[in-house]
Design a protein around this motif. Structure first.
Motif, PDB file in Angstrom:
ATOM      1  N   SER A 162     -25.709 -35.818  22.010  1.00 59.04           N
ATOM      2  CA  SER A 162     -24.342 -35.450  22.380  1.00 59.04           C
ATOM      3  C   SER A 162     -23.408 -36.647  22.335  1.00 59.04           C
ATOM      4  O   SER A 162     -22.314 -36.573  21.778  1.00 59.04           O
ATOM      5  CB  SER A 162     -24.312 -34.885  23.799  1.00 59.04           C
ATOM      6  OG  SER A 162     -24.934 -33.652  23.806  1.00 59.04           O
ATOM      7  N   LEU A 163     -23.876 -37.762  22.927  1.00 54.42           N
ATOM      8  CA  LEU A 163     -22.989 -38.919  22.986  1.00 54.42           C
ATOM      9  C   LEU A 163     -22.658 -39.427  21.590  1.00 54.42           C
ATOM     10  O   LEU A 163     -21.524 -39.808  21.314  1.00 54.42           O
ATOM     11  CB  LEU A 163     -23.635 -40.022  23.822  1.00 54.42           C
ATOM     12  CG  LEU A 163     -23.589 -39.789  25.328  1.00 54.42           C
ATOM     13  CD1 LEU A 163     -24.207 -40.959  26.059  1.00 54.42           C
ATOM     14  CD2 LEU A 163     -22.158 -39.569  25.800  1.00 54.42           C
ATOM     15  N   GLY A 165     -22.317 -37.759  18.823  1.00 53.82           N
ATOM     16  CA  GLY A 165     -21.258 -36.923  18.262  1.00 53.82           C
ATOM     17  C   GLY A 165     -19.928 -37.169  18.946  1.00 53.82           C
ATOM     18  O   GLY A 165     -18.881 -37.276  18.303  1.00 53.82           O
ATOM     19  N   LEU A 166     -19.974 -37.299  20.275  1.00 50.76           N
ATOM     20  CA  LEU A 166     -18.721 -37.445  21.014  1.00 50.76           C
ATOM     21  C   LEU A 166     -18.046 -38.775  20.724  1.00 50.76           C
ATOM     22  O   LEU A 166     -16.814 -38.863  20.691  1.00 50.76           O
ATOM     23  CB  LEU A 166     -18.988 -37.292  22.513  1.00 50.76           C
ATOM     24  CG  LEU A 166     -19.302 -35.859  22.937  1.00 50.76           C
ATOM     25  CD1 LEU A 166     -19.670 -35.802  24.404  1.00 50.76           C
ATOM     26  CD2 LEU A 166     -18.118 -34.948  22.654  1.00 50.76           C
ATOM     27  N   VAL A 169     -16.180 -38.381  17.458  1.00 52.64           N
ATOM     28  CA  VAL A 169     -14.947 -37.620  17.660  1.00 52.64           C
ATOM     29  C   VAL A 169     -13.939 -38.454  18.453  1.00 52.64           C
ATOM     30  O   VAL A 169     -12.744 -38.505  18.128  1.00 52.64           O
ATOM     31  CB  VAL A 169     -15.244 -36.296  18.394  1.00 52.64           C
ATOM     32  CG1 VAL A 169     -13.965 -35.583  18.757  1.00 52.64           C
ATOM     33  CG2 VAL A 169     -16.099 -35.409  17.522  1.00 52.64           C
ATOM     34  N   LYS A 211     -27.358 -40.478  16.571  1.00 49.59           N
ATOM     35  CA  LYS A 211     -27.329 -39.018  16.584  1.00 49.59           C
ATOM     36  C   LYS A 211     -28.345 -38.441  15.609  1.00 49.59           C
ATOM     37  O   LYS A 211     -29.116 -37.560  15.948  1.00 49.59           O
ATOM     38  CB  LYS A 211     -25.924 -38.516  16.246  1.00 49.59           C
ATOM     39  CG  LYS A 211     -25.776 -37.023  16.412  1.00 49.59           C
ATOM     40  CD  LYS A 211     -24.336 -36.614  16.342  1.00 49.59           C
ATOM     41  CE  LYS A 211     -24.196 -35.105  16.219  1.00 49.59           C
ATOM     42  NZ  LYS A 211     -24.771 -34.403  17.370  1.00 49.59           N
TER      43      LYS A 211
END
Lengths: 228, 489
Positions: A162-163, A165-166, A169, A211
């Motif tokens: 998750s991190l 990807g975040l 973004v 990721k």
């Protein structure tokens, strides 16, 4: 009869494709955007690896999409396997031999290191987040093959995934916030050919590396679970 | 002003963040799609009046096109984005109560990704970027079809996956050929270079792209996967697949044909293909006993009708096509959602098992009936003005060919009416009357259902609410030069 029709259709398709391909100048070097990237890439992005400057900067949005594709595939696999009823079999796993076990323990950190090197230096040398991530995941494959019974920690895997990807973004959004547009390279370009150069490119590539590594390790975990 | 890129990035970021939220609390996960889609709906609606006058161009990374990836938030893109967000929002509210088993967290991630993919496809101005988002849309659809994990689901998902993957490789091949020839991936730049499809090296990519995208758009003969996939998916997913996914596929086909290639000579072919898809879809639907398969075939028919209308390629025709698309999306999503709880109660998808539903689930049945009537084209529902517009646009062409095709379309509508009234008859006029056990759908299902009903009725009574926007979508699609100029300058 069906066969003849199939062959005739195939012949028509092959002829069409070969006629079309003959007109297309494959392999010429002066494609419009390619030329531009080669000439301006270094100046505009600060990355020594032009492929990286295209993948992460010029066409960074595609790359964001690509990691979403991989994410979708990994999650999809998990969803399909997760929804099937688990067969609970008390498993008797034969331990691997001492030589294999020791070799694996020795190699595991080395492979991780190589993988990390490949994605950290993605903007300077051939390689990058996807490749490095795949190498990292191969270390986990080795672990699954030799140290049976060991598993990737589901929670930490999820968090890393998750991190990663975040952060990608988030990096993009900073550019938007300062008004230069999504995925704008807002950090200083730094000195060419050094580790701290090319602005946001290495940060994004490191995020991608983590990721992709976590995701592929998760996929392996799912598949091994299923094969039991 | 809000940047249209957020319409793609926010659902994507939330999809990435779902596992983190899942660690905090399992319960909040299912509200994330609602939040993302509410955001998308508000932003798209805010952007709608602006883009009607002037499309918004977004250059990602701060470079200028064709060297960057650009988004074109024009009338079509934002109209689609409104539709995706609206239907997506209502379906995600429905799913709050409907999705109870399986890997719930993963369901919501995949759902968010599906929305991201669909929105990305309609907003992007770059052909390879379109492919990437198309893949997100397709892969998340494959996995959601298999979500229930039963045999039918897995089998149809594999079928869908194989055909979809073949289609995707054709798309990639087509894009590769275009890039080899023109050295650019920007759709406007490509369009500026392509002047005719007479040369083989232009014609082949067109064929590859239309074939590949046509798989997702379910154009005959590329739609063998659809009846299985749409019928064995969870009903909330059937609704989104029938209401959004195939329409987005069709958008991509139309964008390629009209904007990139400007292939007016190709349109006659699509015209026939549309009518053929319509007739085959409706005739297959007629012989179904499984309610969800019937709807799936009816979706094929409707896609054919939309393709027919768009291929008329007059401002009237294109407007009518998009109108029909909106009307189909609303009605079909409503129908799948309504029938979802009916199947849940009876445990069977047979039409005969719906007998007596009018008494058992009166509100759901009412919503269902309105959806059916709208789909068939009865006033005062949205299906009536949209179908009327199509017929009018075709007849305005004043050619014998179009008159013949209109007759075929009307025949298909009659078939459609026949099988749908069979279902209504089963719901209200068959089955034992003594049964009085009422057990309606929960509120989280009834609210979205009746919002759909409201939209169908309101737009049906005041078609101007939508048709005002449709004129500029038609001109965006038909004026290729404006599109090119807008991006390249």
């Amino acid at each position: 009869m069906r066969r003849i029709i199939a062959i005739a259709l195939l012949a028509i398709i092959v002829m069409g494709i070969s006629l079309a391909v003959r007109e297309i100048p494959f392999g010429k070097t002066d494609t419009k955007v390619g030329e531009y990237y080669l000439n301006e890439g270094r100046e505009e992005t600060g990355a020594a690896n032009i492929v990286t400057s295209v993948v992460v900067n010029y066409r960074g949005f595609d790359t964001l999409g690509e990691i979403a594709v991989l994410f979708t595939a990994a999650i999809g696999l998990g969803a399909v396997f997760g929804s099937r009823k688990k067969r609970k079999v008390a498993e008797e796993v034969e331990k691997s031999s001492l030589i294999v076990y020791t070799g694996c323990r020795f190699l595991f950190p080395v492979i991780l290191l190589v993988g990390a090197y490949i994605f950290i230096y993605g903007h300077l040398t051939p390689g990058g987040g996807f490749q490095g991530g795949a190498v990292v995941a191969s270390a986990f494959l080795l672990m699954y093959l030799t140290c049976r019974g060991k598993r990737v920690r589901d929670k930490s895997n999820k968090v890393v995934e998750s991190l990663g990807g975040l952060i990608f973004v988030g990096m993009g959004l900073v550019g938007l916030v300062i008004g230069k547009g999504f995925l704008f390279n807002f950090l200083p370009k730094g000195e060419f050919l050094t580790l701290f150069s090319a602005g946001i490119i290495p940060i994004i590539y490191i995020a991608i590396g983590f990721k992709v590594g976590a995701e592929l390790a998760g996929v392996l975990d799912n598949l091994i679970e299923e094969s039991k | 002003m809000v940047n249209p890129v957020l319409l793609i990035v926010v659902p994507l970021a939330l999809a990435f963040a779902v596992p983190l939220f899942g660690l905090i609390s399992k319960k909040i996960v299912k509200f994330l799609p609602v939040v993302a889609l509410l955001f998308n709906l508000i932003v798209s609606v805010m952007l709608l009046p602006k883009v009607m006058e002037q499309p918004i161009h977004v250059f990602i990374g701060g470079f200028s096109p064709p060297f960057c990836i650009n988004l074109v938030a024009g009338p079509i893109g934002i109209l689609f984005s409104v539709l995706i967000a609206l239907v997506g929002l209502l379906v995600s509210v429905y799913a709050l109560g409907y999705i109870k088993e399986g890997a719930i967290e993963k369901y919501h991630i995949l759902y968010l990704l599906l929305i991201t993919g669909a929105t990305g496809v309609v907003l992007t101005g770059d052909i390879f970027n379109l492919f990437v988002f198309f893949e997100i849309l397709c892969i998340s659809s494959y996995s959601l079809v298999a979500y229930l994990g039963n045999k039918a689901g897995i089998e149809s998902a594999v079928k869908y996956l194989l055909q979809g993957a073949l289609g995707s490789s054709l798309i990639l091949l087509g894009i590769g050929l275009l890039y080899a020839k023109y050295g650019t991936l920007n759709m406007a730049d490509l369009a500026g270079n392509i002047h005719s499809i007479k040369s083989f090296s232009n014609f082949l990519p067109l064929v590859l792209l239309v074939t590949g995208l046509g798989v997702e758009a379910a154009i005959f003969p590329l739609n063998a996967w659809l009846p299985d996939a749409h019928s064995s998916a969870p009903s909330s997913i059937s609704a989104i697949l029938s209401g959004i996914a195939i329409e987005v596929g069709l958008y991509a086909v139309v964008r390629v044909v009209f904007t990139i290639f400007g292939a007016s000579s190709f349109l006659v072919f699509l015209l026939f293909l549309g009518v053929l898809t319509l007739l085959i879809g409706e005739m297959s639907a007629f012989s179904q006993n499984n309610i969800k398969r019937m709807f799936a075939y009816s979706s094929i028919g409707q896609i054919g009708l939309i393709l027919f209308a768009l291929s008329i390629a007059t401002p009237d025709g294109v407007s009518a096509g998009f109108f029909q698309l909106i009307s189909h999306t609303l009605a079909k999503a409503l129908l799948f959602l309504a029938v979802g709880y009916m199947i849940y109660r009876t445990g069977s998808m047979d039409i005969s098992s719906l007998e007596g539903m009018g008494k058992k689930m009166p509100y759901t049945s009412l919503a269902f009936t309105i959806g059916v009537l709208s789909l068939v084209g009865m006033p005062p529902f949205i299906g009536f003005p949209s179908k009327l517009m199509i017929i009018r646009a075709a007849l305005l062409k004043q050619e014998t060919l179009f008159t013949v095709l209109v007759v075929l379309v009307l025949i298909a509508t009659v078939i459609e009416g026949a099988y749908f009234f069979r279902v209504i008859q089963a719901i209200y006029f068959r089955g034992e009357k003594s049964e009085k056990k009422r057990e309606g759908a929960p509120l989280s299902a009834l609210i979205p259902l009746f919002i759909f009903v409201g939209l169908i009725v309101v737009i049906g009574v005041y078609p101007k609410l939508v048709t005002n926007f449709l004129d500029s979508t038609a001109s965006e699609l038909l004026n290729r030069l404006d599109y090119i100029k807008g991006v390249i300058g």
